[in-house]
Motif scaffolding. Sequence first.
Motif, PDB file in Angstrom:
ATOM      1  N   GLU A  61       0.835  -1.202   0.000  1.00 58.29           N
ATOM      2  CA  GLU A  61       0.000   0.000   0.000  1.00 58.29           C
ATOM      3  C   GLU A  61       0.874   1.258   0.000  1.00 58.29           C
ATOM      4  O   GLU A  61       0.566   2.235  -0.683  1.00 58.29           O
ATOM      5  CB  GLU A  61      -0.939  -0.028   1.220  1.00 58.29           C
ATOM      6  N   CYS A  62       1.974   1.223   0.734  1.00 57.67           N
ATOM      7  CA  CYS A  62       2.912   2.360   0.734  1.00 57.67           C
ATOM      8  C   CYS A  62       3.498   2.589  -0.662  1.00 57.67           C
ATOM      9  O   CYS A  62       3.606   3.726  -1.124  1.00 57.67           O
ATOM     10  CB  CYS A  62       4.062   2.109   1.721  1.00 57.67           C
ATOM     11  N   ILE A  63       3.892   1.512  -1.328  1.00 57.75           N
ATOM     12  CA  ILE A  63       4.525   1.627  -2.649  1.00 57.75           C
ATOM     13  C   ILE A  63       3.545   2.232  -3.656  1.00 57.75           C
ATOM     14  O   ILE A  63       3.903   3.115  -4.444  1.00 57.75           O
ATOM     15  CB  ILE A  63       5.046   0.252  -3.125  1.00 57.75           C
ATOM     16  N   VAL A  64       2.301   1.774  -3.600  1.00 56.46           N
ATOM     17  CA  VAL A  64       1.274   2.326  -4.493  1.00 56.46           C
ATOM     18  C   VAL A  64       1.067   3.818  -4.192  1.00 56.46           C
ATOM     19  O   VAL A  64       0.959   4.639  -5.106  1.00 56.46           O
ATOM     20  CB  VAL A  64      -0.045   1.526  -4.345  1.00 56.46           C
ATOM     21  N   ALA A  65       1.068   4.161  -2.910  1.00 54.72           N
ATOM     22  CA  ALA A  65       0.866   5.565  -2.522  1.00 54.72           C
ATOM     23  C   ALA A  65       2.025   6.453  -2.982  1.00 54.72           C
ATOM     24  O   ALA A  65       1.817   7.577  -3.442  1.00 54.72           O
ATOM     25  CB  ALA A  65       0.685   5.668  -0.996  1.00 54.72           C
ATOM     26  N   ILE A  66       3.250   5.952  -2.877  1.00 54.00           N
ATOM     27  CA  ILE A  66       4.429   6.725  -3.300  1.00 54.00           C
ATOM     28  C   ILE A  66       4.365   6.983  -4.799  1.00 54.00           C
ATOM     29  O   ILE A  66       4.580   8.105  -5.268  1.00 54.00           O
ATOM     30  CB  ILE A  66       5.735   5.964  -2.940  1.00 54.00           C
TER      31      ILE A  66
END
Lengths: 417, 417
Positions: free
Chosen positions: A250-255
């Motif tokens: 989820e963090c990677i998608v958000a970045i």
Amino acid sequence: MEAKVAPAVSLGAEIVDRINALAAISEMPDNITRIFLTPEHRAAAELIMGWMRDAGMAAHLDAIGNVCGRYEGERPGLPCLMLGSHYDTVRDAGRWDGPLGIITAIACVGDLHRRGKKLPFALEVTGFADEEGVRFASTLLGSRAIAGTFDESALGGKDKTGIRMYEAMRAFGLDPDHVGAAARAPSELLGYVELHIEQGPVLEAKKLPVGVVTAIAGATRLAVELRGMAGHAGTVPMALRRDALAGAAECIVAIEEFCATDRDGLVGTVGYINAMPGATNVIPGMVSFTIDIRSPRDSYRKLAVADIVRQIEEIVKRRHLTLEINVTHENRTVPCAPWLQKQVAEAVKAEGYRVFELPSGAGHDGMAMIDIADVAMLFVRCRGGISHHPDEHVDLTDAEAGARVLLRLIEDFKAKG
Amino acid sequence: MEAKVAPAVSLGAEIVDRINALAAISEMPDNITRIFLTPEHRAAAELIMGWMRDAGMAAHLDAIGNVCGRYEGERPGLPCLMLGSHYDTVRDAGRWDGPLGIITAIACVGDLHRRGKKLPFALEVTGFADEEGVRFASTLLGSRAIAGTFDESALGGKDKTGIRMYEAMRAFGLDPDHVGAAARAPSELLGYVELHIEQGPVLEAKKLPVGVVTAIAGATRLAVELRGMAGHAGTVPMALRRDALAGAAECIVAIEEFCATDRDGLVGTVGYINAMPGATNVIPGMVSFTIDIRSPRDSYRKLAVADIVRQIEEIVKRRHLTLEINVTHENRTVPCAPWLQKQVAEAVKAEGYRVFELPSGAGHDGMAMIDIADVAMLFVRCRGGISHHPDEHVDLTDAEAGARVLLRLIEDFKAKG
């Protein structure tokens, strides 16, 4: 847009020949690996110095192993316009990253020399000894030595075989106790201009052989560690999980989303990830990953890093994970000097190409040279944006275009008023 | 809910003592590692056979290394109710996964034996030799041999030191040419009941010491490989990227969301991920990851796998990545036999606990035993749902509760009409 003016002389063929000659000097027979202070590095330096002398320059190796060539101006001892790039490589490198800037600059000087042309300033071409920083855990060693910012403690650093830089310098024939002798005074330099392959796909997408660099983008690197709870992939219902990898995803998608919506050249990359314990049938309890954020504007980058960290904190909190996040690397943006960048743009235009400006997302020796000189850069298109890879390629016509622009810049160069 | 009836005898203390005694038999002094056909495995078998004999059973090692104890019924040679679990472990294991089912069953038989009680059927307790499949690339070797489904080609399989199973069996004192002798006839078994720790957090969340298993969930494992284009983290604008890790992250988020919205026990896990080249400053060009999907209903699982694959295909297409996706493992759901599951539930109720039914997300020997017998399972609560880890723990009172339910089941057992 293609060139409207036929070149006075063809420099491209000579450049490509020399690129190939330098590429043959490698630690490995089947790839290009030329590491700081190795015998290959030394052999490459000798070859480059030979080319410099053929082009009418005085050439020597400085105290850190930089190859230094000087073409005097209308009278000896004038301040110089410095050109250059690096002659070390990464492991299994391409042949253009670094050498193109050195070889093109020598080709331009050679052209002046053949025409017997002297300028109201000197020209210097520098082949920086270590830009990539592969051998010792430090980059830009060559340009830092010239800028007088070389950190002597680096001499104690060891390579992976345990050899200290101090001993490696002695073995190379240099005196590690006098690295300071490589430093140049700001008054000796009128400016520093580097020609380099783009190492990205933008010029290719724009169908342009060259581009004018606006700045070397600053970068922040972060190391992130998320901890949840490992568990059996079959026995823990979705609602009771604290899956560190799902959180990291989820963090990677958000970045990616955050950077993609930016309009000012912000880029963000997660290049490394590791999920523990890393078994098919176990919910990951711990994930570490890296973030690399770059922007040609430092204030933007800092805001972006803060926003991204905030988003990660929210994701982590909602998922009942714990977070450790650390800045592992940070360097400021190095803007190209407007007066010098303008002259590069004028040379591009004079050679018949559309002027296209872009930041450099990669680091270059200009990041060190900025401490003693105004800096500008000219990018040359490379195929597919591929770099640090054997497939790295520049068309002969683009090498030619780069050389003509650089030669035009040199001949039209006016020192800052 | 706690027990309403005080136990006739306390079995919990004996069970915990024996769990600890068995845990001391390990390849490593500081953790629990007991792998198929090792000296530790042999020592554990001897210890268990001694306990069986103390409980009034005849005990022997069968042709694959299963520990077999038999307590005759009212007359010799009656068909048996088989109880059991496995005595091999994963590396750095907990002490309860497997041994609890064997030791509790022996404790129950011992209680009958002390009371001189004979039943109208025989009792057998089996310690399966290899459920975890750590040493050779094959699980359920012990229960498959008993079920007559042992694949002889497994004998040619090698462990990581290069020893073939064939030779390992000889070294252990077994005859690998006669593994078939371990097979039992369906007519010899009235049913197979396994007591096992839950290995999940559901009973703890429900505040219940035991649970009645409805089925051993089927599983599908997939290996996924996404390919994009590697590139420099600084030089490739977001819009020109084909980042394989960003794509994988979107897939992982989608898998989690898909499973989380399911109401029928579907679970999906990405436990392994690898991004190449894996450097902080390089956009990942290739990512491989695994997916583990389980459901107590095969039709649901198959639909879920198809839906998830379709979502991945959409993500990959939109991002201009390429996809390779393969099923690496698939096993069907093993439902517990309603008539036998009902008797387990009645025993739970009779001992004063609320009857709570749940599927087993983990695999068990019942997956092999189903081929020759109806199967049921009783789960015992474990702390934090932790298993396959030194922190695996069962409270003495829960071990006691499991034993009392199992003893009640045995004493009240009625063969299928």
